[in-house]
Design a protein around this motif. Sequence first.
Motif, PDB file in Angstrom:
ATOM      1  N   GLU A 150     103.985  49.413  40.322  1.00  0.00           N
ATOM      2  CA  GLU A 150     103.686  48.349  40.300  1.00  0.00           C
ATOM      3  C   GLU A 150     103.491  49.274  38.135  1.00  0.00           C
ATOM      4  N   PHE A 151     104.179  50.454  38.317  1.00  0.00           N
ATOM      5  CA  PHE A 151     104.468  50.973  36.697  1.00  0.00           C
ATOM      6  C   PHE A 151     105.998  50.459  36.357  1.00  0.00           C
ATOM      7  N   LEU A 152     106.981  49.948  37.046  1.00  0.00           N
ATOM      8  CA  LEU A 152     107.888  49.773  36.507  1.00  0.00           C
ATOM      9  C   LEU A 152     107.645  48.123  36.408  1.00  0.00           C
ATOM     10  N   GLN A 153     106.503  47.435  37.125  1.00  0.00           N
ATOM     11  CA  GLN A 153     106.460  46.057  36.142  1.00  0.00           C
ATOM     12  C   GLN A 153     106.065  45.866  35.457  1.00  0.00           C
ATOM     13  N   GLN A 154     105.080  47.087  35.000  1.00  0.00           N
ATOM     14  CA  GLN A 154     104.908  47.104  33.469  1.00  0.00           C
ATOM     15  C   GLN A 154     105.220  47.702  32.597  1.00  0.00           C
ATOM     16  N   GLY A 155     106.297  47.582  32.454  1.00  0.00           N
ATOM     17  CA  GLY A 155     107.535  48.301  31.657  1.00  0.00           C
ATOM     18  C   GLY A 155     106.959  49.969  31.664  1.00  0.00           C
ATOM     19  N   ARG A 156     106.516  50.596  31.823  1.00  0.00           N
ATOM     20  CA  ARG A 156     106.537  52.016  32.114  1.00  0.00           C
ATOM     21  C   ARG A 156     107.525  52.901  32.146  1.00  0.00           C
ATOM     22  N   LEU A 157     107.796  53.860  31.700  1.00  0.00           N
ATOM     23  CA  LEU A 157     109.492  54.683  32.113  1.00  0.00           C
ATOM     24  C   LEU A 157     108.756  55.438  33.421  1.00  0.00           C
ATOM     25  N   VAL A 158     108.774  55.653  34.688  1.00  0.00           N
ATOM     26  CA  VAL A 158     109.035  55.778  35.909  1.00  0.00           C
ATOM     27  C   VAL A 158     109.992  57.473  36.263  1.00  0.00           C
ATOM     28  N   LEU A 159     109.497  58.511  36.579  1.00  0.00           N
ATOM     29  CA  LEU A 159     110.026  59.225  36.869  1.00  0.00           C
ATOM     30  C   LEU A 159     109.978  59.869  38.540  1.00  0.00           C
ATOM     31  N   PHE A 160     110.594  59.453  39.760  1.00  0.00           N
ATOM     32  CA  PHE A 160     110.413  59.664  40.821  1.00  0.00           C
ATOM     33  C   PHE A 160     111.139  60.991  41.195  1.00  0.00           C
ATOM     34  N   THR A 161     110.774  62.077  42.165  1.00  0.00           N
ATOM     35  CA  THR A 161     110.926  63.063  42.511  1.00  0.00           C
ATOM     36  C   THR A 161     110.652  62.655  43.796  1.00  0.00           C
ATOM     37  N   GLY A 162     111.977  64.087  44.483  1.00  0.00           N
ATOM     38  CA  GLY A 162     111.714  63.752  45.906  1.00  0.00           C
ATOM     39  C   GLY A 162     112.781  63.924  46.481  1.00  0.00           C
ATOM     40  N   THR A 163     112.855  63.698  47.796  1.00  0.00           N
ATOM     41  CA  THR A 163     113.644  64.470  48.893  1.00  0.00           C
ATOM     42  C   THR A 163     114.700  63.571  48.353  1.00  0.00           C
ATOM     43  N   PRO A 164     116.332  63.191  49.061  1.00  0.00           N
ATOM     44  CA  PRO A 164     116.945  62.135  49.207  1.00  0.00           C
ATOM     45  C   PRO A 164     116.373  61.004  49.983  1.00  0.00           C
ATOM     46  N   CYS A 165     115.684  61.411  51.181  1.00  0.00           N
ATOM     47  CA  CYS A 165     115.813  59.870  51.700  1.00  0.00           C
ATOM     48  C   CYS A 165     114.915  59.428  52.126  1.00  0.00           C
ATOM     49  N   GLN A 166     113.790  60.447  50.695  1.00  0.00           N
ATOM     50  CA  GLN A 166     112.847  59.416  50.312  1.00  0.00           C
ATOM     51  C   GLN A 166     112.858  58.736  48.560  1.00  0.00           C
ATOM     52  N   ILE A 167     114.017  58.748  47.806  1.00  0.00           N
ATOM     53  CA  ILE A 167     114.697  58.668  47.140  1.00  0.00           C
ATOM     54  C   ILE A 167     115.701  57.372  47.958  1.00  0.00           C
ATOM     55  N   SER A 168     115.885  57.236  48.636  1.00  0.00           N
ATOM     56  CA  SER A 168     116.737  56.201  49.459  1.00  0.00           C
ATOM     57  C   SER A 168     115.184  55.081  49.616  1.00  0.00           C
ATOM     58  N   GLY A 169     114.943  55.087  50.677  1.00  0.00           N
ATOM     59  CA  GLY A 169     113.788  54.664  50.767  1.00  0.00           C
ATOM     60  C   GLY A 169     113.145  53.826  49.078  1.00  0.00           C
ATOM     61  N   LEU A 170     112.228  54.805  48.017  1.00  0.00           N
ATOM     62  CA  LEU A 170     112.414  54.110  47.643  1.00  0.00           C
ATOM     63  C   LEU A 170     113.369  52.716  46.826  1.00  0.00           C
ATOM     64  N   LYS A 171     114.173  52.697  46.552  1.00  0.00           N
ATOM     65  CA  LYS A 171     115.681  51.965  45.925  1.00  0.00           C
ATOM     66  C   LYS A 171     114.946  50.451  46.505  1.00  0.00           C
ATOM     67  N   HIS A 172     115.056  51.328  48.212  1.00  0.00           N
ATOM     68  CA  HIS A 172     115.175  50.063  49.309  1.00  0.00           C
ATOM     69  C   HIS A 172     114.224  48.938  49.183  1.00  0.00           C
ATOM     70  N   TYR A 173     112.913  49.948  49.344  1.00  0.00           N
ATOM     71  CA  TYR A 173     111.598  48.684  48.842  1.00  0.00           C
ATOM     72  C   TYR A 173     111.903  48.284  47.730  1.00  0.00           C
ATOM     73  N   LEU A 174     112.297  49.019  46.845  1.00  0.00           N
ATOM     74  CA  LEU A 174     112.283  48.392  45.455  1.00  0.00           C
ATOM     75  C   LEU A 174     113.295  47.048  45.372  1.00  0.00           C
ATOM     76  N   GLY A 175     114.808  46.931  46.372  1.00  0.00           N
ATOM     77  CA  GLY A 175     115.644  45.974  46.261  1.00  0.00           C
ATOM     78  C   GLY A 175     116.244  45.625  45.236  1.00  0.00           C
ATOM     79  N   LYS A 176     116.289  46.108  43.566  1.00  0.00           N
ATOM     80  CA  LYS A 176     116.624  46.155  42.649  1.00  0.00           C
ATOM     81  C   LYS A 176     116.658  47.144  41.999  1.00  0.00           C
TER      82      LYS A 176
END
Length: 404
Positions: A150-176
């Motif tokens: 939601e924040f990304l679609q609003q054009g906000r800058l987002v920093l997501f921090t977490g374990t490598p598998c959480q980053i991977s989960g996010l990237k796969h969920y976003l799909g682009k």
Amino acid sequence: MITITDKENCMGCYACATICPKTCISMESDNEGFWYPVVDHARCIECGMCVKVCPIIQTPHKEREQGKKPLAYAAYNKDDTVRLDSSSGGLFTLIAEEVLSVGGVVFGARFDDRFNVIHDYVEKVDKLSDFRGSKYVQSRIGDSYEQVQEFLQQGRLVLFTGTPCQISGLKHYLGKDFDNLLCQDIVCHGVPSPKVWQKYVSYRENRAGASARRIAFRRKDRGWKRYSVSFLFNNNTEYLQILHQDLYMQAFLKDICLRPSCHACQFKTVNRESDLTLADFWGIQNVLPEMDDDKGTSFVIIHSEKGKQLFERIQRSLVSHEVDVWQGIQYNSAMIRSAKRHPHRDEFFEQLDHKRIDILIRRLCRDKFPVRIKRKLVAGVRLILEKLGLLETAKRVLRRGRSV
Ligand SMILES: Cc1cc2nc3c(=O)[nH]c(=O)nc-3n(C[C@H](O)[C@H](O)[C@H](O)COP(=O)(O)OP(=O)(O)OC[C@H]3O[C@@H](n4cnc5c(N)ncnc54)[C@H](O)[C@@H]3O)c2cc1C
Ligand code: SF4
Ligand code: SF4
Ligand code: SF4
């Protein structure tokens, strides 16, 4: 639809549950206290979306290796207050402040009011301290991926921090890819069970006769290398114990209560999906002794142009020195190797509901007698040298001895 046949193949990243258009996947705790997806078959329309976003099913380990050598640094925050309050060199806070200063949003792991570890976001600098410091428990992602989107679609800058598998989960969920998304991961030893953690919190509270008010895993009262676990209780007493003597840290570091996927981690690569990786620069006393004052030095690995630009923007607030990435990895095998299962891991979890946590850890994780004696001797000698004001001289002599 998603089916878990081997628990080593699920990190509990929440991507499948978040993407499901019928919300028919719930993340439920197993008997060890780790979350796994459970599908309500009656409502599933077999769209296959959950399978498409699962990082384990979609991106086998080898495809992520790109064979290039990333830029790497030893670095620490010039602000001693923040640095001492952080696990390593206090780099996370600087990166997060930079993002917040341009109206961005920062996601990270914090305690809730019962000391469960959860992912959440902040938009103001004064809330950043909630994320500061490592919490050695698996963090629950909850709705975070949806909120990031939601924040990304609003054009906000987002920093997501977490374990490598959480980053991977996010990237796969976003799909682009999103230009306004920055991801920072950590070198990750593994995550212990939230159920084991809750049992330990209750044990400490019972011992203190009061509920906990503040918990920190990485206090630096005795230095960064011999960090301490601290519980501050509502009756104003404190429990403070160095890592090797704290029961929970013994269980964590001896790999008896890690998530099964952490023993076969697919994310232990030099090149990563994140923009930058943060870790402890263990061994800094040998690589760059002038950067070791035992207040915490970070190992920073840059994976992308965005990561490089972010690191450049915080330079003025840092002391940093470029290193070869392998100079850091040689002292931090968790970057590239999974932790081995403790031989009594299964017994530990079988007994968890029946035995007191302290008794269980003492029985199954205790060091062998010669190791305990050696540790006591080293601690004794260290204390004497400290009292005589000779500790730093002894360390220098030892270092010189090792380098010849
Ligand atoms: C479970 C775990 C295992 C780790 N294992 C290693 C290791 O083997 N070797 C090593 O060098 N470093 C490891 N680290 C990372 C290291 O301890 C520092 O957190 C990291 O270097 C950042 O330190 P800092 O001083 O910059 O910032 P800090 O303020 O100390 O770090 C805070 C950052 O850690 C994140 N964080 C805290 N707890 C969690 C959690 N449970 N899940 C996801 N993110 C979390 C926050 O969101 C924030 O981004 C681990 C951290 C965690 C949480
Ligand atoms: S197949 Fe589709 S509907 Fe079924 S659980 Fe997966 S995402 Fe949900
Ligand atoms: S790894 Fe993530 S996406 Fe895959 S099954 Fe587990 S929770 Fe779902
Ligand atoms: S060790 Fe691997 S699987 Fe376990 S939490 Fe860390 S990144 Fe995820």
